[in-house]
Design a protein around this motif. Structure first.
Motif, short mmCIF file in Angstrom:
data_model
loop_
_atom_site.label_atom_id
_atom_site.label_comp_id
_atom_site.label_asym_id
_atom_site.label_seq_id
_atom_site.Cartn_x
_atom_site.Cartn_y
_atom_site.Cartn_z
N ALA A 1 -9.49 -10.43 1.17
CA ALA A 1 -8.30 -10.27 0.36
C ALA A 1 -7.26 -11.38 0.58
O ALA A 1 -6.22 -11.38 -0.06
CB ALA A 1 -7.65 -8.91 0.65
N SER B 1 2.42 -3.87 -1.41
CA SER B 1 1.23 -3.84 -2.27
C SER B 1 -0.03 -3.60 -1.45
O SER B 1 -0.94 -2.88 -1.89
CB SER B 1 1.12 -5.15 -3.04
OG SER B 1 2.27 -5.35 -3.86
N THR B 2 -0.09 -4.21 -0.26
CA THR B 2 -1.25 -3.99 0.61
C THR B 2 -1.35 -2.52 1.02
O THR B 2 -2.44 -1.93 1.04
CB THR B 2 -1.14 -4.89 1.84
OG1 THR B 2 -1.06 -6.26 1.43
CG2 THR B 2 -2.34 -4.71 2.76
N ALA C 1 -2.53 -0.44 -1.94
CA ALA C 1 -3.95 -0.60 -2.23
C ALA C 1 -4.83 0.21 -1.29
O ALA C 1 -5.99 0.48 -1.62
CB ALA C 1 -4.32 -2.08 -2.14
N SER C 2 -4.31 0.58 -0.12
CA SER C 2 -5.11 1.33 0.84
C SER C 2 -4.94 2.84 0.70
O SER C 2 -5.54 3.59 1.47
CB SER C 2 -4.73 0.92 2.27
OG SER C 2 -3.38 1.24 2.54
N VAL D 1 0.10 2.61 -7.46
CA VAL D 1 -1.04 3.14 -6.72
C VAL D 1 -2.14 3.44 -7.74
O VAL D 1 -1.99 4.35 -8.57
CB VAL D 1 -0.66 4.41 -5.94
CG1 VAL D 1 -1.86 4.94 -5.17
CG2 VAL D 1 0.50 4.12 -5.00
N ARG D 2 -3.18 2.67 -7.71
CA ARG D 2 -4.23 2.82 -8.72
C ARG D 2 -5.08 4.06 -8.43
O ARG D 2 -5.22 4.50 -7.29
CB ARG D 2 -5.10 1.57 -8.75
CG ARG D 2 -5.83 1.27 -7.46
CD ARG D 2 -6.59 -0.04 -7.54
NE ARG D 2 -7.25 -0.35 -6.27
CZ ARG D 2 -8.46 0.11 -5.94
NH1 ARG D 2 -9.13 0.87 -6.80
NH2 ARG D 2 -9.01 -0.21 -4.79
#
Length: 734
Positions: free
Chosen positions: A73, A431-432, A435-436, A510-511
């Protein structure tokens, strides 16, 4: 004393071809640039360590999968390697070849090692190190797993990255990053550099100066380079090292060198002749006052002291001797209180001789010695007031060299970049973390947020919002938000518009992941502690720094402020608006000299960002440095002239005030007492307070009072007036 200080202070102000303020400004620009590079390296080293520390390995993880998980990443990575801690064997590698010569894996993995500067293929690189701890796992050299009771394995992650980019601010300025040998590793030029700025000797001079700074790891300085025509090269250097203690950049030996050509000052200013004239005028005023006090106060007082002693002897001696002492009239010298005392003493002399009785003195009298003291202050003021308000007044605009104004603008741009770098890093970290979150349980998501809050001290609160804007998961302090909104995308924003503390926050989506558990919310917000933002604003010689929103309301500042208040000066507000940094526009920096209540101020403003998470906000960074804090000859001359005037007036008033307390006020008291004694008051005992001539006059008056009182008692009893034995003994003791 004040005259000497005037000469010393003003004689040292000289207008050099390159003002000291310009040299200091270039030094600070180099120091600010070095700090930005230091911050970038420290942040990258911390990111590598946190990534390695947060890696959750399984017992079946291989070096290749581990390395890929740690580096996939990260776009900035040039190459990476994973080494066995005990043997130093290369277990996995990715990207470009990492120069591992001289890397002791066992020693390096045993402690936190700072980055290392290496050169590979002629390109300078930085190596970042981090420990990767894994549970008992399959040995890469065998086809069997380790026994469960084997200790955890530690691998060493080595990441190579390019040097952080250096940026030059200010038209015609060059910025270089030098290694310990003075070789330029990176160079940036803003606009078109002047030929005079290309001085090869500056690199060697800056490196020698940095090496000579000793233990001062964040040392900086300025240099003068070559001259081309009327333009001189001014350079500043600063070490890329920690300013607060041991840091990741201390052993790199990097030095930032900035330089640019400035026109030499053609107007020479020498204030030594003015200093001598002003000091001579003050010495003349002091001599005039000294003579006036000597002839109007000191000499008449000494004569009055002798006359009072003569009358006291006459009052206490037998008649033949007394007649000789009392036959001479008391001379009346001076004016005011001394003249009053002289006339009253002569009346007492006649009373002692029996020529007259008590005499009344008029209450209305002419000016006394207080008027003389006030006149003395006025005379000193005639010298001091022009010094404070009229002489050596610097023109508010032309007194500040154009190069100093340009340096303030450049430093404001650097401060803007530093703030933007901090906010961008906060958004990247957020953002990191976002993503988690997908696919994890609520407890795991809470643990991720807690770890993020612990690793990134700039956040005061982290929370997830649902579609309606409600908080579904929170760690940290109570949110300050008052605006309930669910934005799209990600970036930096404010989440309140009032209150004592402005709340700046980063946010990231948050996807959702198909087939896995939904996250507790759709947007992750991280409120940034305004104290963390305020702490990066102050810089030496930059003055006050404010971060404002699109309406020029203060969000953060290096000095005390209230949330969402306006800038302290309307000129600063106009300057911020002139940057034209409305959302969707690029904006341009601006600078100007403004006149404030405390004198001229060198001000600058710059848009916070033209791209990135804060680009759409239209925020500004505004700075204001009083010209009095800069070493500008015209401003220094004005300051020291005003200081000399204030000091002269203060010392003169203090001396004349001391004269009033020690001499004039006791004289006024004695004048009242002697007039009352001459008017027939024989009961009031005269006690000497001062141990000087005035006290001696008071003691003589007491002896005269006692003699007159005995004579009055003898007259009432029908006996001849004769001094008593006690009175004669008092006279002998005196």
């Amino acid at each position: 004393m004040v005259a000497a200080l005037t000469v010393i202070g003003l004689d040292g102000v000289r207008a050099a071809p390159i003002p000291q303020a310009v040299l200091n400004g270039e030094q600070q620009i180099a120091s600010d640039t070095a700090q930005s590079m230091r911050t970038a390296i420290d942040a990258e080293a911390g990111t590598v360590r946190r990534t390695a520390g947060a890696y959750s390995a399984t017992s079946t993880a291989t070096p290749a999968t581990t390395l890929k998980a740690l580096t996939s990443a990260r776009k900035a990575i040039l190459g990476s390697a994973l080494l066995d801690r005990h043997t130093g064997k290369l277990l996995a590698a990715g990207g470009k070849t990492v120069p591992l010569a001289g890397v002791d894996a066992a020693r390096t993995a045993s402690r936190a090692v700072p980055p290392r500067l290496v050169t590979s293929g002629g390109t300078p690189q930085l190596l970042y190190f981090a420990r990767v701890t894994l549970p008992a796992q399959q040995d890469p050299d065998q086809d069997q797993y380790q026994a469960p009771n084997q200790p955890e394995r530690q691998w060493l992650l080595v990441v190579s990255e390019a040097l952080p980019s250096v940026t030059a601010y200010g038209d015609g300025r060059t910025a270089d990053v030098l290694d310990a040998g003075g070789t330029a590793l990176a160079t940036a030029v803003h606009g078109k550099a002047s030929p005079a700025a290309a001085d090869s000797g500056l690199s060697a001079s800056a490196t020698r100066a940095a090496h000579g700074s000793g233990s001062d790891t964040d040392a900086s300085g300025s240099l003068l380079g070559a001259t081309t025509g009327s333009r001189h090269t001014v350079a500043g250097w600063a070490q890329v090292a920690s300013a607060t203690g041991p840091g990741d950049t201390d052993d790199l030996g990097l030095v930032v060198l900035t330089s640019h050509a400035v026109p030499a000052t053609t107007t020479a200013a020498d204030y030594s002749r003015f200093a001598l004239a002003a000091a001579g005028a003050l010495a003349g005023v002091a001599l005039l006052l000294a003579l006036a006090l000597y002839f109007s106060v000191q000499r008449p007082l000494l004569r009055l002291y002798l006359s009072a002693g003569r009358l006291a002897r006459g009052a206490t001696q037998d008649r033949p001797t007394a007649s000789a002492e009392l036959s001479r009239p008391v001379p009346v010298h001076g004016f005011g209180e001394l003249a009053r005392i002289g006339r009253a003493l002569d009346s007492l002399r006649r009373q002692l001789l029996g020529e007259s009785g008590p005499q009344d003195f008029p209450a209305r009298r002419g000016p006394g010695y207080r008027a003389l003291a006030v006149l003395g202050v006025v005379v000193v003021g005639c010298w001091a007031v022009p010094m404070v308000f009229l002489l050596n007044r610097a023109d508010d605009v032309s007194a500040v060299p154009a190069a100093v104004l340009a340096d303030q603008q450049a430093r404001t741009e650097i401060a803007t970049g530093r703030i933007r770098q901090s906010l961008d890093q906060s958004y990247t970290d957020l953002s990191t973390a976002a993503a988690s979150l997908p696919g994890r349980s609520r407890a795991a998501q809470t643990e991720v947020l807690r770890r993020t809050l612990a690793d990134h001290r700039q956040y005061r609160s982290l929370y997830l919002l649902d579609r309606s804007g409600g908080i579904t998961l929170r760690v940290g302090g109570t949110p300050l938000r008052t605006r309930v909104h669910v934005p799209e995308g990600g970036g930096i924003t404010t989440v309140n518009t009032s209150g004592r503390i402005p709340a700046i926050a980063g946010y990231a989506q948050v996807r959702a992941v198909k087939g896995k558990a939904k996250a507790a919310g759709v947007v992750l917000f991280g409120e940034i502690d305004v104290k963390a933002l305020n702490s990066i604003l102050p810089r030496p010689k930059l003055g006050s720094v404010w971060v404002t929103d699109g309406n020029e309301k203060v969000l953060a500042a290096s000095v005390g402020y209230r949330a969402f208040q306006s800038l302290p000066d309307s000129g600063l507000t106009r300057l911020a608006r002139s940057t034209q940094s409305a959302p969707g526009t690029a904006g341009t920096p601006a600078s100007a000299v403004h006149l404030t209540s405390s004198g001229p101020s060198v001000d600058a403003a710059a848009p916070l960002a033209q791209s990135g998470p804060t680009a759409r906000l239209g925020w500004h960074v505004v700075t204001a440095e009083p010209a009095a804090a800069l070493q500008i000859p015209a401003v220094q001359a004005e300051q020291r002239t005003m200081l000399a005037g204030i000091l002269g007036l203060a010392v003169g008033a203090a001396c004349l005030g001391w004269l009033h307390v020690v001499v004039i006020r006791p004289l006024r008291a004695v004048a009242v007492l002697v007039e009352r004694l001459a008017g027939g008051d024989r009961r009031t005992v005269l006690h000497p307070v001062n141990h000087d001539e005035i006290g001696s006059v008071t003691r003589s008056l007491e002896l005269i009072r006692q003699a007159l009182a005995e004579r009055d008692r003898a007259a009432r009893s029908g006996q001849a007036a004769r001094p008593s034995r006690a009175l004669r003994e008092n006279t002998l003791q005196r």
